[in-house]
Design an enzyme around this catalytic site. Structure first.
Site, short mmCIF file in Angstrom:
data_model
loop_
_atom_site.label_atom_id
_atom_site.label_comp_id
_atom_site.label_asym_id
_atom_site.label_seq_id
_atom_site.Cartn_x
_atom_site.Cartn_y
_atom_site.Cartn_z
N HIS A 1 -22.41 -10.72 11.83
CA HIS A 1 -22.55 -12.11 12.27
C HIS A 1 -21.41 -13.01 11.80
O HIS A 1 -20.88 -13.81 12.57
CB HIS A 1 -23.89 -12.65 11.78
CG HIS A 1 -24.24 -14.00 12.28
ND1 HIS A 1 -24.28 -14.32 13.62
CD2 HIS A 1 -24.57 -15.14 11.61
CE1 HIS A 1 -24.62 -15.59 13.78
NE2 HIS A 1 -24.80 -16.10 12.57
N MET B 1 -26.47 -19.98 18.94
CA MET B 1 -27.62 -20.44 19.70
C MET B 1 -27.13 -21.24 20.91
O MET B 1 -26.22 -22.06 20.78
CB MET B 1 -28.52 -21.33 18.84
CG MET B 1 -29.14 -20.63 17.65
SD MET B 1 -30.28 -21.76 16.78
CE MET B 1 -30.78 -20.73 15.40
N HIS C 1 -20.37 -21.80 15.51
CA HIS C 1 -20.87 -20.51 15.05
C HIS C 1 -22.37 -20.59 14.78
O HIS C 1 -22.84 -21.53 14.12
CB HIS C 1 -20.14 -20.07 13.78
CG HIS C 1 -20.65 -18.79 13.19
ND1 HIS C 1 -21.23 -18.71 11.95
CD2 HIS C 1 -20.66 -17.53 13.69
CE1 HIS C 1 -21.57 -17.46 11.69
NE2 HIS C 1 -21.24 -16.72 12.73
N SER C 2 -23.13 -19.65 15.32
CA SER C 2 -24.54 -19.49 14.99
C SER C 2 -25.33 -20.75 15.33
O SER C 2 -25.33 -21.20 16.48
CB SER C 2 -24.66 -19.10 13.51
OG SER C 2 -25.96 -18.67 13.20
N TYR C 3 -25.98 -21.36 14.34
CA TYR C 3 -26.76 -22.59 14.56
C TYR C 3 -25.92 -23.67 15.21
O TYR C 3 -26.44 -24.51 15.97
CB TYR C 3 -27.31 -23.07 13.21
CG TYR C 3 -27.91 -24.46 13.26
CD1 TYR C 3 -29.25 -24.66 13.63
CD2 TYR C 3 -27.13 -25.58 12.96
CE1 TYR C 3 -29.79 -25.93 13.68
CE2 TYR C 3 -27.67 -26.86 13.01
CZ TYR C 3 -29.00 -27.03 13.38
OH TYR C 3 -29.53 -28.29 13.43
#
Length: 233
Positions: free
Chosen positions: A215, A100, A73-75
């Protein structure tokens, strides 16, 4: 039975998946949601991307996991990319969850340039070795897309500062064996804050799905997310 390893993003910890994990296990699957170094009770300024990659690789090896569906997730898109580079033989599917998506040699600052603002702000503060969590925004954006007051209070209690090293260490994507791993991108849409841009997916082999959510979709729409994870993997 599928084995899912769910990797949280910056500032969060493994508890972020607590609404999704039981939905996957009830469906008959094994789920592991590790907390990366420095994201539990104690901040670690020495941690960074390489630390997080080592955390996940160690989990896969110690548990002797294979055919893993690795979700970042995300980073953590950077984390799962580097993990796949290190142990591609253990992974069957990479799922980038509003994440990302780097290329070889990039840092988080390269993939998401707006993070440079966070790092520069930290450098001017009294704690230049860390980046605090993003602030809550007016609805509908909330705190990482979470708007329910009780959920915001719970989430805020779990967040920790992120070490600068996490943003400055580059990914290593130089193992050709990783190229054969199936990939899915899940984009959270409908509530994107200004200034946040997402790279287009240019891999014709990859699946791309959209999930109407902020998010932190694992908290706001856990049933929808779990259903999608079961469907794509």
């Amino acid at each position: 039975m599928t084995t899912y390893v769910l990797v949280h993003g910056a500032w969060h910890n493994g508890q972020a998946w607590h609404r999704v994990t039981p939905l996957l296990t009830t469906a008959g699957h094994r789920v592991l949601a590790p907390t990366l170094t420095g994201h539990g009770d104690q901040f670690d300024p020495r941690a960074g991307l390489e630390t997080y990659v080592a955390d996940v690789v160690r989990l896969l090896v110690e548990e002797d996991l294979t055919d893993v569906v690795l979700v970042g997730h995300s980073y953590a898109g950077l984390v799962i990319s580097s993990v796949a580079n290190d142990v591609p033989e253990r992974i069957s599917h990479l799922i980038y969850l509003d994440a990302m998506v780097p290329v070889h040699g990039e840092t988080a600052l390269d993939v998401m340039p707006i993070t440079r603002v966070l790092v520069d702000s930290a450098a001017q503060s009294g704690t230049p070795d860390r980046v605090p969590p993003l602030p809550e925004l007016p609805a509908p954006h909330g705190l990482f897309g979470v708007t329910d007051p009780d959920d915001i209070a719970w989430l805020r209690s779990t967040l920790v500062d992120e070490p600068i090293r996490a943003y400055e260490q580059p990914v290593r994507l130089d193992n050709p064996a990783a190229a054969g791993i199936a990939r899915t991108h899940i984009h959270c849409v409908g509530f994107e804050p200004d200034g946040i841009t997402r790279r287009p997916v240019d891999d014709p082999r990859a699946q791309v799905w959209e999930l109407r959510s902020g998010h932190d979709c694992m908290l706001t729409v856990p049933a929808d997310l779990a259903a999608l994870l079961l469907k794509v993997a």
